[in-house]
Every structure is written in C-alpha cells, then in structure tokens.
Write a protein that holds these residues in place. Structure first.
Motif, PDB file in Angstrom:
ATOM      1  N   GLN A 137      47.337  -1.768  23.670  1.00  0.00           N
ATOM      2  CA  GLN A 137      47.510  -0.339  23.418  1.00  0.00           C
ATOM      3  C   GLN A 137      46.770   0.487  24.475  1.00  0.00           C
ATOM      4  OE1 GLN A 137      45.874   1.012  19.652  1.00  0.00           O
ATOM      5  NE2 GLN A 137      47.672   2.289  19.312  1.00  0.00           N
ATOM      6  N   ALA A 138      45.581   0.067  24.858  1.00  0.00           N
ATOM      7  CA  ALA A 138      44.817   0.776  25.894  1.00  0.00           C
ATOM      8  C   ALA A 138      45.529   0.693  27.242  1.00  0.00           C
ATOM      9  CB  ALA A 138      43.407   0.196  25.993  1.00  0.00           C
ATOM     10  N   HIS A 139      46.114  -0.459  27.563  1.00  0.00           N
ATOM     11  CA  HIS A 139      46.861  -0.597  28.811  1.00  0.00           C
ATOM     12  C   HIS A 139      48.065   0.340  28.818  1.00  0.00           C
ATOM     13  CE1 HIS A 139      44.791  -3.738  30.956  1.00  0.00           C
ATOM     14  NE2 HIS A 139      44.752  -4.508  29.878  1.00  0.00           N
ATOM     15  N   GLN A 140      48.756   0.441  27.701  1.00  0.00           N
ATOM     16  CA  GLN A 140      49.914   1.337  27.599  1.00  0.00           C
ATOM     17  C   GLN A 140      49.483   2.786  27.812  1.00  0.00           C
ATOM     18  OE1 GLN A 140      53.107   0.668  27.378  1.00  0.00           O
ATOM     19  NE2 GLN A 140      53.702   2.803  27.245  1.00  0.00           N
ATOM     20  N   LYS A 141      48.397   3.185  27.170  1.00  0.00           N
ATOM     21  CA  LYS A 141      47.880   4.551  27.314  1.00  0.00           C
ATOM     22  C   LYS A 141      47.473   4.811  28.758  1.00  0.00           C
ATOM     23  CE  LYS A 141      45.913   8.308  25.449  1.00  0.00           C
ATOM     24  NZ  LYS A 141      46.612   9.369  24.796  1.00  0.00           N
ATOM     25  N   ASN A 142      46.838   3.820  29.406  1.00  0.00           N
ATOM     26  CA  ASN A 142      46.443   3.972  30.803  1.00  0.00           C
ATOM     27  C   ASN A 142      47.649   4.147  31.711  1.00  0.00           C
ATOM     28  OD1 ASN A 142      43.718   3.857  30.286  1.00  0.00           O
ATOM     29  ND2 ASN A 142      43.524   1.684  30.756  1.00  0.00           N
ATOM     30  N   MET A 143      48.710   3.393  31.455  1.00  0.00           N
ATOM     31  CA  MET A 143      49.924   3.524  32.273  1.00  0.00           C
ATOM     32  C   MET A 143      50.528   4.918  32.115  1.00  0.00           C
ATOM     33  SD  MET A 143      50.122   0.749  33.916  1.00  0.00           S
ATOM     34  CE  MET A 143      51.749   0.866  34.612  1.00  0.00           C
TER      35      MET A 143
END
Length: 107
Positions: free
Chosen positions: A38-44
């Motif tokens: 979820q954090a990776h998605q938000k970062n993208m």
C-alpha cells in the motif's frame, strides 16, 4: 498409546501457535507486506503527481504558453483583437463572471 498421540498433537498445536500469531508470525508478516504494498502504491501516485507539478512549473518558468493558457481559462482573459465566444448548453449555468455592477455596494 492414544494418550501419547493426543499429547503430541497438543504440543504440536502449542508450538504452532506463536508461529501463526506471534510477533514475527505469518499473519503479522502478511499484514506488514500488505502495508508495504500500500505504501509503494501511494508513493507511485505521489511520484506521478510530483512529476506533473514539476512539468507544470517548468512550463510556467520557461514558456509563455502555460501562462497564456492559465490566463485564458482561469481569469477569462483574451488577446487584443480577439473575439470571445462562450457556448452554454441547456441546463448548464454560465461561469460566474465578475462585473462592476456585481461588485458595487448596495445603496
């Protein structure tokens, strides 16, 4: 013999319990992996937004096209000797334009 089998099965369950629910258990690891994804998605998403904003800032600094576009659409400005035409569809309200009569104080 049956008692030994039951005792060993109970011990096996007791040994498995921390593996599933403990601090480093599989359930906790799966939850952490979901949080990381979820954090990776938000970062993208944020990187894409930042790239868009960076591009817009570059356009505003270097070119006049972006400034002209903003002046036209946000401020309603037109060039000299240019005719402004606005098409309003049925049921659609025209954008609010500020007129001197509208800004005058009531008597």
């Amino acid at each position: 013999m049956r008692l030994i089998t039951l005792a060993l099965a109970a011990l096996l369950l007791l040994i498995q319990f921390p593996l599933w629910t403990g601090k480093g258990g599989w359930l906790r690891v799966a939850d952490m992996e979901a949080q990381v994804a979820q954090a990776h998605q938000k970062n993208m998403e944020l990187k894409a937004r930042n790239a868009k904003l960076e591009s817009e800032v570059r356009d505003l600094k270097d070119g006049t096209g972006a400034v002209e576009e903003r002046a036209r659409y946000e401020l309603g400005m037109v060039k000299q000797n240019e005719i402004f035409v606005q098409i309003v569809r049925k049921g659609q309200l025209p954008p609010m334009t500020e007129t001197p009569a509208a800004t005058a104080a009531p008597h």
